[in-house]
Write an enzyme that holds these catalytic residues in place. Structure first.
Site, PDB file in Angstrom:
ATOM      1  CD  GLU A  73      -2.736  -1.310   2.442  1.00 28.84           C
ATOM      2  OE1 GLU A  73      -3.591  -0.424   2.645  1.00 28.84           O
ATOM      3  OE2 GLU A  73      -2.541  -2.254   3.227  1.00 28.84           O
ATOM      4  CB  SER A  89      -5.862  -1.084   0.649  1.00 27.41           C
ATOM      5  OG  SER A  89      -5.637  -0.022   1.532  1.00 27.41           O
ATOM      6  CB  SER A  94      -9.929   8.204   2.422  1.00 30.74           C
ATOM      7  OG  SER A  94      -8.838   7.697   1.691  1.00 30.74           O
TER       8      SER A  94
END
Length: 370
Positions: A18, A193, A328
């Site tokens: 990530e 994620s 987000s």
């Protein structure tokens, strides 16, 4: 007399799948932080694990492109020296101490960032830091351990099996399908994620999914598919956490994938607040706070749940360092709840310093010093 700014070290990047997400999060935090109150020190970690002291004006390459974004590596390497009272961070080229960093905001997602690793190092260095401590970070990152604790706390979780690489030969498609049916979800135990996650409908997809998950971790989960709405709730606080309103992820693909979360802005619809009754919102907030406390979280976390047709709330995962990219959920939910992005960062820094001061009062010796 002018009040001195708090020096905030933002640690980002890292040896993680990530890495690029972390770069996006760091950019958004730098853009949003109140620089009249805080002096930002950028500490970028490249994919090889080397730390770099970065300049705010040029710490990223291709900053506006989520696929091409990269850390601008510098010749100014840094090191952290545990045990020092002050000036724990030094430059490696000139062996000079940086001016005292008051608090660290680690925004490294995934491996070595939210699994307790960097948190342990910062505790050894006696530097306050944003987010959960070592234990909360580690158990929340490990989906297997987290599910066991959530289940013990009386919260709903998906049924499934856990396999380590040593027991890979025991993974049998037919037996698992007989237990849980299709589709199935296969995921690494220690990734976030949606990295390495597969939704499978056939035997070929099943074994491909197992292989993909083992690329990212030596322990994987194979779980039943929960049919329900994907709801997320943001939590903020130490001993007395509070929960935000809730949002719904309406995926336009098979599931809420890495691409949908961070690359493709049309990959999912974020409905904030979710179209739910006040009673149901309060129930999800209550479950989120219970999950947060069960996993010993502090500072911040995003709690992801499924809401089934029977109004059953199933906890999917708790993310202790959620994304701070422009799409987000964590900051968006707080913005909807009345806390701006800038104010959210300020509260997180305050919580980090507050916890550090609390922990400094603990006795570290059997005998009180005279």
């Amino acid at each position: 007399m002018t009040k001195q700014k708090v020096r905030v070290g933002i640690v980002f990047g890292g040896k993680s799948a990530e890495h690029e997400v972390s770069l996006q999060s760091a950019k958004n935090i730098v853009d949003a932080i109140d620089q009249s109150k805080y002096e930002v020190v950028l500490l970028g970690i490249d994919k090889q694990g080397k730390w770099h002291l970065n300049d705010q004006s040029q710490f990223l390459l291709h900053a506006e492109d989520p696929k091409m974004i990269a850390l601008n590596k510098t010749n100014e390497g840094i090191s952290i020296i545990p045990g020092e009272e002050k000036n724990q961070v030094v430059t490696m080229n000139q062996s000079e101490s940086l001016e005292q960093i008051d608090v660290i905001f680690p925004i490294i997602h995934g491996t070595l960032g939210e699994d307790g690793s960097i948190q342990g190092m910062l505790r050894m260095a006696n530097i306050p830091f944003v987010g959960s401590n070592v234990l909360g970070s580690a158990i929340s990152m490990d989906k297997d351990i987290a599910k066991r604790l959530l289940r013990d706390a009386g919260l709903g979780v998906a049924k499934g099996y856990t396999f380590t690489s040593a027991k890979r030969s025991q993974i049998q498609y037919q037996a698992i399908v007989e237990d849980f049916g299709l589709p199935l979800f296969i995921k690494p135990a220690n990734q976030g994620s949606s990295v390495g996650v597969s939704k499978v409908l056939t035997e070929d997809e099943f074994y491909d999914g197992v292989q993909e998950a083992f690329k990212f971790d030596s322990k994987i989960l194979i779980e039943e598919a929960i049919i329900g709405r994907e709801i997320e709730c943001s939590v903020l606080g130490n001993e007395h956490p509070i929960a935000s309103t809730v949002g719904e992820i309406i995926s336009t693909g098979e599931f809420y994938s890495y691409e949908a979360k961070y690359i493709d802005e049309t990959g999912a619809i974020l409905e904030i607040p979710a179209k739910l009754s006040e009673e149901m919102i309060e129930k999800i907030q209550d479950v989120s706070l219970k999950a947060y406390e069960a996993l010993n979280c502090e500072g911040l976390a995003r709690v992801d749940v499924f809401l089934t047709e029977n109004n059953e709330i199933i906890v999917n995962e708790i993310n202790t360092l959620p994304g701070f990219t422009k799409i987000s959920m964590y900051p968006k939910l707080w913005e909807q709840s009345g806390i701006s992005y800038s104010m959210l960062i300020e509260k997180l820094i305050e919580l980090a310093i507050e916890r550090h001061q609390r922990d400094q009062k603990l006795q570290s010796s059997i005998y009180e010093e005279l």
